[in-house]
Each structure stands twice: as structure tokens, then as C-alpha cells.
Motif scaffolding. Structure first.
Motif, PDB file in Angstrom:
ATOM      1  N   VAL A  39     -18.562  -6.194  -5.633  1.00  0.00           N
ATOM      2  CA  VAL A  39     -18.416  -6.812  -4.316  1.00  0.00           C
ATOM      3  C   VAL A  39     -17.113  -6.320  -3.695  1.00  0.00           C
ATOM      4  O   VAL A  39     -16.056  -6.386  -4.343  1.00  0.00           O
ATOM      5  CB  VAL A  39     -18.397  -8.350  -4.415  1.00  0.00           C
ATOM      6  CG1 VAL A  39     -18.054  -8.976  -3.066  1.00  0.00           C
ATOM      7  CG2 VAL A  39     -19.737  -8.870  -4.912  1.00  0.00           C
ATOM      8  N   ILE A  40     -17.177  -5.837  -2.467  1.00  0.00           N
ATOM      9  CA  ILE A  40     -15.972  -5.395  -1.757  1.00  0.00           C
ATOM     10  C   ILE A  40     -15.916  -6.120  -0.423  1.00  0.00           C
ATOM     11  O   ILE A  40     -16.730  -5.875   0.465  1.00  0.00           O
ATOM     12  CB  ILE A  40     -15.973  -3.871  -1.503  1.00  0.00           C
ATOM     13  CG1 ILE A  40     -16.189  -3.108  -2.811  1.00  0.00           C
ATOM     14  CG2 ILE A  40     -14.662  -3.440  -0.845  1.00  0.00           C
ATOM     15  CD1 ILE A  40     -16.356  -1.613  -2.622  1.00  0.00           C
ATOM     16  N   THR A  41     -14.962  -7.038  -0.277  1.00  0.00           N
ATOM     17  CA  THR A  41     -14.812  -7.707   1.010  1.00  0.00           C
ATOM     18  C   THR A  41     -14.063  -6.766   1.957  1.00  0.00           C
ATOM     19  O   THR A  41     -13.208  -5.998   1.528  1.00  0.00           O
ATOM     20  CB  THR A  41     -14.053  -9.041   0.873  1.00  0.00           C
ATOM     21  OG1 THR A  41     -12.680  -8.791   0.552  1.00  0.00           O
ATOM     22  CG2 THR A  41     -14.683  -9.920  -0.203  1.00  0.00           C
ATOM     23  N   ILE A  89     -23.767  -7.902   4.247  1.00  0.00           N
ATOM     24  CA  ILE A  89     -23.977  -9.201   4.881  1.00  0.00           C
ATOM     25  C   ILE A  89     -22.818  -9.518   5.805  1.00  0.00           C
ATOM     26  O   ILE A  89     -21.659  -9.562   5.371  1.00  0.00           O
ATOM     27  CB  ILE A  89     -24.101 -10.307   3.812  1.00  0.00           C
ATOM     28  CG1 ILE A  89     -25.326 -10.043   2.931  1.00  0.00           C
ATOM     29  CG2 ILE A  89     -24.210 -11.686   4.476  1.00  0.00           C
ATOM     30  CD1 ILE A  89     -25.491 -11.034   1.807  1.00  0.00           C
ATOM     31  N   PRO A  90     -23.078  -9.759   7.086  1.00  0.00           N
ATOM     32  CA  PRO A  90     -21.999 -10.186   7.986  1.00  0.00           C
ATOM     33  C   PRO A  90     -21.617 -11.633   7.693  1.00  0.00           C
ATOM     34  O   PRO A  90     -22.493 -12.500   7.569  1.00  0.00           O
ATOM     35  CB  PRO A  90     -22.628 -10.049   9.381  1.00  0.00           C
ATOM     36  CG  PRO A  90     -24.093 -10.151   9.152  1.00  0.00           C
ATOM     37  CD  PRO A  90     -24.364  -9.599   7.781  1.00  0.00           C
ATOM     38  N   CYS A  91     -20.340 -11.891   7.544  1.00  0.00           N
ATOM     39  CA  CYS A  91     -19.896 -13.267   7.314  1.00  0.00           C
ATOM     40  C   CYS A  91     -18.404 -13.375   7.562  1.00  0.00           C
ATOM     41  O   CYS A  91     -17.681 -12.376   7.590  1.00  0.00           O
ATOM     42  CB  CYS A  91     -20.233 -13.729   5.900  1.00  0.00           C
ATOM     43  SG  CYS A  91     -19.306 -12.917   4.596  1.00  0.00           S
ATOM     44  N   ASP A  92     -17.943 -14.595   7.742  1.00  0.00           N
ATOM     45  CA  ASP A  92     -16.531 -14.900   7.929  1.00  0.00           C
ATOM     46  C   ASP A  92     -16.028 -15.579   6.663  1.00  0.00           C
ATOM     47  O   ASP A  92     -16.293 -16.761   6.419  1.00  0.00           O
ATOM     48  CB  ASP A  92     -16.348 -15.816   9.141  1.00  0.00           C
ATOM     49  CG  ASP A  92     -14.878 -16.080   9.456  1.00  0.00           C
ATOM     50  OD1 ASP A  92     -14.015 -15.744   8.620  1.00  0.00           O
ATOM     51  OD2 ASP A  92     -14.600 -16.651  10.532  1.00  0.00           O
ATOM     52  N   LEU A  93     -15.319 -14.834   5.850  1.00  0.00           N
ATOM     53  CA  LEU A  93     -14.880 -15.338   4.552  1.00  0.00           C
ATOM     54  C   LEU A  93     -13.824 -16.427   4.652  1.00  0.00           C
ATOM     55  O   LEU A  93     -13.532 -17.103   3.663  1.00  0.00           O
ATOM     56  CB  LEU A  93     -14.331 -14.181   3.708  1.00  0.00           C
ATOM     57  CG  LEU A  93     -15.329 -13.099   3.316  1.00  0.00           C
ATOM     58  CD1 LEU A  93     -14.611 -11.976   2.582  1.00  0.00           C
ATOM     59  CD2 LEU A  93     -16.454 -13.656   2.454  1.00  0.00           C
ATOM     60  N   ASN A 118     -11.207  -8.097  -3.529  1.00  0.00           N
ATOM     61  CA  ASN A 118     -10.806  -8.804  -2.312  1.00  0.00           C
ATOM     62  C   ASN A 118      -9.908  -7.889  -1.483  1.00  0.00           C
ATOM     63  O   ASN A 118      -8.724  -7.721  -1.782  1.00  0.00           O
ATOM     64  CB  ASN A 118     -10.076 -10.106  -2.659  1.00  0.00           C
ATOM     65  CG  ASN A 118     -11.040 -11.208  -3.053  1.00  0.00           C
ATOM     66  OD1 ASN A 118     -12.010 -11.465  -2.351  1.00  0.00           O
ATOM     67  ND2 ASN A 118     -10.779 -11.857  -4.174  1.00  0.00           N
ATOM     68  N   ASN A 119     -10.490  -7.304  -0.456  1.00  0.00           N
ATOM     69  CA  ASN A 119      -9.791  -6.308   0.345  1.00  0.00           C
ATOM     70  C   ASN A 119      -9.632  -6.706   1.806  1.00  0.00           C
ATOM     71  O   ASN A 119      -8.789  -6.166   2.515  1.00  0.00           O
ATOM     72  CB  ASN A 119     -10.552  -4.972   0.254  1.00  0.00           C
ATOM     73  CG  ASN A 119     -10.104  -3.975   1.283  1.00  0.00           C
ATOM     74  OD1 ASN A 119      -9.015  -3.391   1.188  1.00  0.00           O
ATOM     75  ND2 ASN A 119     -10.928  -3.770   2.316  1.00  0.00           N
ATOM     76  N   ALA A 120     -10.442  -7.650   2.300  1.00  0.00           N
ATOM     77  CA  ALA A 120     -10.428  -8.005   3.723  1.00  0.00           C
ATOM     78  C   ALA A 120      -9.012  -8.393   4.159  1.00  0.00           C
ATOM     79  O   ALA A 120      -8.301  -9.109   3.453  1.00  0.00           O
ATOM     80  CB  ALA A 120     -11.392  -9.156   3.987  1.00  0.00           C
ATOM     81  N   GLY A 121      -8.607  -7.897   5.332  1.00  0.00           N
ATOM     82  CA  GLY A 121      -7.242  -8.172   5.771  1.00  0.00           C
ATOM     83  C   GLY A 121      -7.084  -8.130   7.274  1.00  0.00           C
ATOM     84  O   GLY A 121      -7.947  -7.648   8.003  1.00  0.00           O
TER      85      GLY A 121
END
Length: 339
Positions: A39-41, A89-93, A118-121
Motif C-alpha cells: 500500500v502506498i499512500t 482508490i480516491p480517498c481522504d486519509l 505512508n507517503n501522502a504529504g
């Protein structure tokens, strides 16, 4: 003199033993990513997408998410060309329910999650006076709460299987607070503490948590930063540093280090020499480093005292940036789905 020699000898032997242990234990934990569910955010662009490309080449099964649907679909289409399974999948973590549903959907399709990255930034660039509480809240939601939500949803499955790997991509800004990115640095400090705490408690379950503290890297991401204050000057400073080969690394090298750190189960990795030097200086000479940061801040753009003024990096582009660095940034942005 003889006593000093003995001390240095024991120090050298101790360092050698530690390095040998690290090499042996690290090699014992290495594994292939082939057929692993990763999984790669924030996997639709920039560093996350480059990591996804490299893992796709190794034959991993990928799940990526993003808040931007078109970029997400573009990234998923590219990754499927490697002949692998890709769930996008589009989503707001930053919303716990959405983060949990995303993880549940991955586990429902693939049956498990082997690696969570966890990469989202998000990054806001500007002086302290032009930041408002909402800027800090956005940074904390993205860099602390979102990784916490995904880890809480993923860890029980890893514990049940008795293995798993988690990578939290923090920043050199999470080790040394840098002027004009205070919300970003504060939230990355929080992520470093969260990541280290999870590692210390989950080792008993054979879940290895790695904290990655990248220095600047050339992914084209400056076009998507949120700029406050004197936006053109702030963006010019940030984009110039981010594209300069003396102060930044290639995004491919950074991604490679992320993957190798996870492969060997490293506790922490700092990705380039400027970042290592800054962290070491702060650890050894905190007072001097703080004074140096304060001195550097005097040369940064003055605030405009308007907390509501904000623009994206792409909207703040100007000829204040050397042309070859502007070109490098935009080429990287196009290559890594940042536009």
C-alpha cells in the motif's frame, strides 16, 4: 597515551562489531517484494509514484490512493502496464472512516497487506506570521493522523500473520525545524515520534517499522506546494533549493533508498548528505545550529501579515528562479504526474 590508544582500540572494535551485527541481521531480514501486497499512500504522483514504479518492476501487487481522481487514474494506468495488479482508490486519509475503508478494501481484494508505505504529504511554505491555525491542523492531519489511521487499520492483520513492514516517510524537517516551513516541520516531528514508537512496540510481532527522513529531492513537487506571504519570492527560494543538485538528490535515488530500507528492515534512514550533515550538526551543536537558522531567516522574504493569502507553487512561478532550474522542475513535474 597508552590509555588513549586502548580507548580508541575498544571504540574501533565496538564500532566494527556493531556494523557486522547490522550487516548480518539486516541481510537475514531481506526479502523480495515479488507478489507482496504494498500500500502506498499518495502514490499517484511524485516520490510515491516513483516508489510504485520501482516496486511494480519487482512484481509487487500495489494499492495506491490519492484525493485527486484524475492523477490517480493516470498513475494506475501507467503502473498496470508493468503487468501487475493495481488497486487505485480516491480517498481522504485525514478522515479516519475513509482511511479505514481504504485499508479494508485492499485487504478484501488481496487478502492481506504485506507493506504499508505512508507517503501522502502536504507542505506550506511561508513565514510564521502568515500561517494560521488551520495550516498547522492541515499539516498534522496529513502527516500525523492519516498515518496513524492507516497503521491502526493495518497492524491487526499483520499481527495475526506474525509479520509485516511499515514505512513512514517523514523528513529532515522532522529532525531539524527549518524556517518558513514550521507547520510542516512540527507535523513531521510528530510523525517521527509516532513511527519510532510503533517500531519499538511492534518488533515483538515481527513487524518492522522504518522511519525515512528524506532531504530535498527532485520530483517536481514544488509546483504543488502551498505558498504564503510573498508568494513569488517564497516559491523561488523553495523551488531553487529543491532543483539544485548541490542541495537535493534525484527522486529515483530517494525512492531506491526507501525501498532498500524497507527490504532490510532498517529503523531509520536519511537519504542524502546535506540532510545528514544538518541532522548531525543539530545533534552535536544545537545552539550553533539554532543561531545559524536564525541568521539565515533574516535573509528570507518578509511576511505580509495576511494569513488568508495563499497560492500554489505553479501559480507563483517567476523568472526569480534560474531558468535551467525552472526547466528541471517542470520536466520532473511532468514526468512524475505532478501537473
Amino acid at each position: 597515551m597508552q590509555q588513549k590508544f586502548r580507548s580508541f582500540l575498544w571504540l574501533g572494535l565496538g564500532a566494527g562489531a556493531f556494523l557486522a551485527y547490522k550487516a548480518i541481521s539486516g541481510n537475514g531480514r531481506r526479502y523480495s517484494f515479488r507478489d507482496k501486497v504494498v500500500v502506498i499512500t499518495g502514490g499517484s504522483r511524485g516520490l510515491g509514484l516513483v516508489i510504485a514504479r520501482m516496486l511494480a518492476k519487482e512484481g509487487a501487487k500495489l494499492a495506491i490512493c490519492s484525493r485527486t481522481g484524475p492523477q490517480l487514474e493516470s498513475a494506475a494506468a501507467e503502473l498496470r502496464e508493468y503487468g501487475i495488479e493495481v488497486l487505485a482508490i480516491p480517498c481522504d486519509l485525514t478522515i479516519q472512516g475513509e482511511a479505514t475503508r481504504f485499508i479494508d478494501q485492499v485487504q478484501e481484494l488481496f487478502g492481506r497487506i504485506d507493506v504499508l508505505i505512508n507517503n501522502a504529504g502536504v507542505i506550506q511554505v511561508g513565514p510564521l506570521e502568515d500561517m494560521k491555525v488551520e495550516d498547522y491542523r492541515l499539516a498534522m492531519n496529513t502527516h500525523f493522523w492519516a498515518p496513524l489511521y492507516t497503521m491502526l487499520a493495518t497492524v491487526p492483520g499483520m499481527q495475526a500473520r506474525g509479520e509485516g513492514r511499515i514505512v513512514n516517510i517523514a523528513s529532515v524537517g522532522g529532525k531539524v525545524s527549518v524556517p518558513h516551513i514550521v507547520p510542516y516541520s512540527a507535523s513531521k516531528f510528530a510523525l517521527v515520534g509516532l513511527s519510532e514508537g510503533f517500531r519499538n512496540e511492534l518488533q515483538k510481532d515481527n513487524i518492522l517499522v522504518t522511519t525515512v527522513n528524506p532531504g530535498l529531492f527532485r520530483s517536481g513537487s514544488p509546483v504543488n506546494v502551498l505558498v504564503k506571504g510573498q508568494t513569488k519570492k517564497e516559491y523561488a527560494m523553495f523551488a531553487t533549493m529543491g532543483a539544485n543538485s548541490l542541495t537535493s538528490s534525484s527522486v529515483e535515488n530517494t525512492a531506491r533508498q526507501v525501498i532498500e530500507a524497507s527490504r532490510s528492515g532498517e529503523a531509520e534512514v536519511v537519504t542524502n548528505l546535506p540532510a545528514r550533515f544538518l541532522i548531525l550538526s543539530n545533534n552535536l551543536f544545537p545552539e550553533l545550529t539554532a543561531k545559524t537558522m536564525g541568521f539565515a531567516n533574516k535573509f528570507l522574504p518578509d511576511p505580509v501579515a495576511d494569513v488568508n493569502r495563499m497560492a500554489r507553487g505553479a501559480e507563483s512561478d517567476s523568472d526569480l528562479i534560474p531558468e535551467h532550474l525552472r526547466e528541471r522542475t517542470w520536466k520532473a513535474a511532468a514526468r512524475n504526474n505532478e501537473i
